[in-house]
Structure formats: C-alpha cells, structure tokens
Scaffold this motif. Structure first.
Motif, PDB file in Angstrom:
ATOM      1  N   LEU A 111       6.826   6.749   7.073  1.00 29.28           N
ATOM      2  CA  LEU A 111       6.278   7.449   5.661  1.00 29.28           C
ATOM      3  C   LEU A 111       7.163   8.614   5.239  1.00 29.28           C
ATOM      4  N   LYS A 133       0.978  -1.171   0.031  1.00 23.18           N
ATOM      5  CA  LYS A 133       0.011  -0.122  -0.037  1.00 23.18           C
ATOM      6  C   LYS A 133       0.916   1.293   0.203  1.00 23.18           C
ATOM      7  N   ILE A 134       1.980   1.116   0.679  1.00 16.87           N
ATOM      8  CA  ILE A 134       2.917   2.435   1.003  1.00 16.87           C
ATOM      9  C   ILE A 134       3.313   2.598  -0.595  1.00 16.87           C
ATOM     10  N   ASN A 135       3.951   1.379  -1.119  1.00 18.33           N
ATOM     11  CA  ASN A 135       4.414   1.440  -2.657  1.00 18.33           C
ATOM     12  C   ASN A 135       3.545   2.323  -3.671  1.00 18.33           C
ATOM     13  N   ASN A 136       2.182   2.116  -3.489  1.00 18.79           N
ATOM     14  CA  ASN A 136       0.933   2.607  -4.165  1.00 18.79           C
ATOM     15  C   ASN A 136       0.738   3.630  -3.852  1.00 18.79           C
ATOM     16  N   ASN A 137       1.189   4.244  -2.952  1.00 19.09           N
ATOM     17  CA  ASN A 137       0.654   5.592  -2.164  1.00 19.09           C
ATOM     18  C   ASN A 137      -0.809   5.610  -1.727  1.00 19.09           C
ATOM     19  N   GLU A 138      -1.029   4.593  -1.109  1.00 12.78           N
ATOM     20  CA  GLU A 138      -2.375   4.320  -0.504  1.00 12.78           C
ATOM     21  C   GLU A 138      -2.330   4.210   0.903  1.00 12.78           C
ATOM     22  N   ASN A 139      -3.177   4.587   1.608  1.00  8.83           N
ATOM     23  CA  ASN A 139      -3.312   4.832   3.031  1.00  8.83           C
ATOM     24  C   ASN A 139      -3.444   3.180   3.687  1.00  8.83           C
TER      25      ASN A 139
END
Length: 190
Positions: A167, A146-152
């Motif tokens: 982050l 999720k971090i790699n995809n800029n998702e919360n």
C-alpha cells in the motif's frame, strides 16, 4: 493469442533497449520468455516454474529454475534468496486464488522502483471454481479493486507488513481484457 501484447507494448516499449531483470512465473515451455528475450535485447530473462525441465530455450540471457508459487517457502527460498531486484515481474503461474495473492505481495518488495508487476488471468479465481478450491475470498482482483477504491481489505494469505509495504509503494493498478481473460498491471512508485 492472449491479446495482451498491445497493452504490454504500451507500457514496456520505452524500456525496450534498457538492461532489465525480468522474471516470468509459470514459464512452462518458455515461449513467453523467448518473446521477451527478443523484445528486450539487453535484458536478463528469468523463468520460474514447478516443472523447469519442460523449458526448451537456452541462452546466456535466459535463466530457468524451479519455484512453486503456491508455496510461501518456495517463493522465499527459490526466488528471494537469489537477491535479484526485478524491473518486470509477470505472474503467469497456477492462477490459483491464493497463489496470485502471495506472489504479488511477497515479490513486490523485490520489484525495483518504477517497475511493473503483471498478473495474467487475474479473473480466473472468480470465473473458474477449480482455481479457488479450498481457498478463501477475496481474490486478488477484488483486493486490487478495493485498493483502487481506497477501501480496506483483509486476506489470510498475507501478513500486515506485506500489506503495508504494498500500500505504501504502489503507484497504480490498471485492469485490461485480452482476447478472453483479464490481466492487471501494477506499477511501483518511482
């Protein structure tokens, strides 16, 4: 036997001669620590495990001690209070869903700028039910994706300050497959 060495070599070879602080969480007998001892000939190698009496190696450059990565208080008291900043942290402890998350997010603040945090068997919680009993998703692999995809993401195992620090300081997250299992390499900003 894990098949991780070829990828480790890719990231760590240029640091081979440096004087580093390296810690392995979940050292068991200390075989990986011994390999790091011979590869990083100028570095101090720390090993933390819930059974430190099983560790079989000895040297001035090896320090073995107790730490329970399933316990936030143990991580704080047995690792953070040593006041050591690490260049490389290898998480190879219980592989439990919660433990992988708290180890990364609590210890990331003592990783030096430009340092590497390696999570071995990052796929265990999704593949093995015994690695997630009475623990709540998302697992660390899902969080990192999720971090790699800029998702919360939300996790009950970390607080907002730990999440924000991570982050704001992560450079990259890469996933690899060894011979059987997956692992992740996380680099901190320089």
């Amino acid at each position: 036997s894990h098949g991780y060495a070829r990828i480790y070599e890719k990231y760590l070879h240029k640091h081979k001669e440096k004087k580093l602080n390296i810690i392995e969480l979940g050292s068991f007998y200390g075989n990986a620590s011994a390999a790091f001892f011979f590869f990083f000939k100028n570095s101090q190698i720390y090993s933390a495990d819930i059974n430190p009496d099983m560790y079989i190696y000895s040297s001035k450059r090896l320090e073995n001690f107790f730490a329970d990565t399933s316990s936030r208080s143990s991580i704080e008291n047995d690792i953070l209070k040593k006041n050591i900043k690490f260049d490389i942290i290898i998480e190879d402890a219980s592989h439990m869903l919660k433990d992988q998350i708290i180890s990364l997010f609590i210890l990331f603040k003592i990783l030096k700028p430009g340092g590497f945090f390696i999570i071995e068997e990052v796929d265990f919680p999704e593949r093995r039910e015994d690695m997630r009993i009475n623990q709540e998703f998302p697992d660390l692999k899902t969080i990192l994706k999720k971090i790699n995809n800029n998702e919360n993401f939300e996790s009950k195992y970390i607080n907002q300050d730990e999440k924000d620090y991570f982050l704001n300081n992560v450079d990259f997250i890469k996933f690899y497959r060894g011979n059987i299992n997956e692992f992740a390499i996380v680099k901190k900003n320089d």
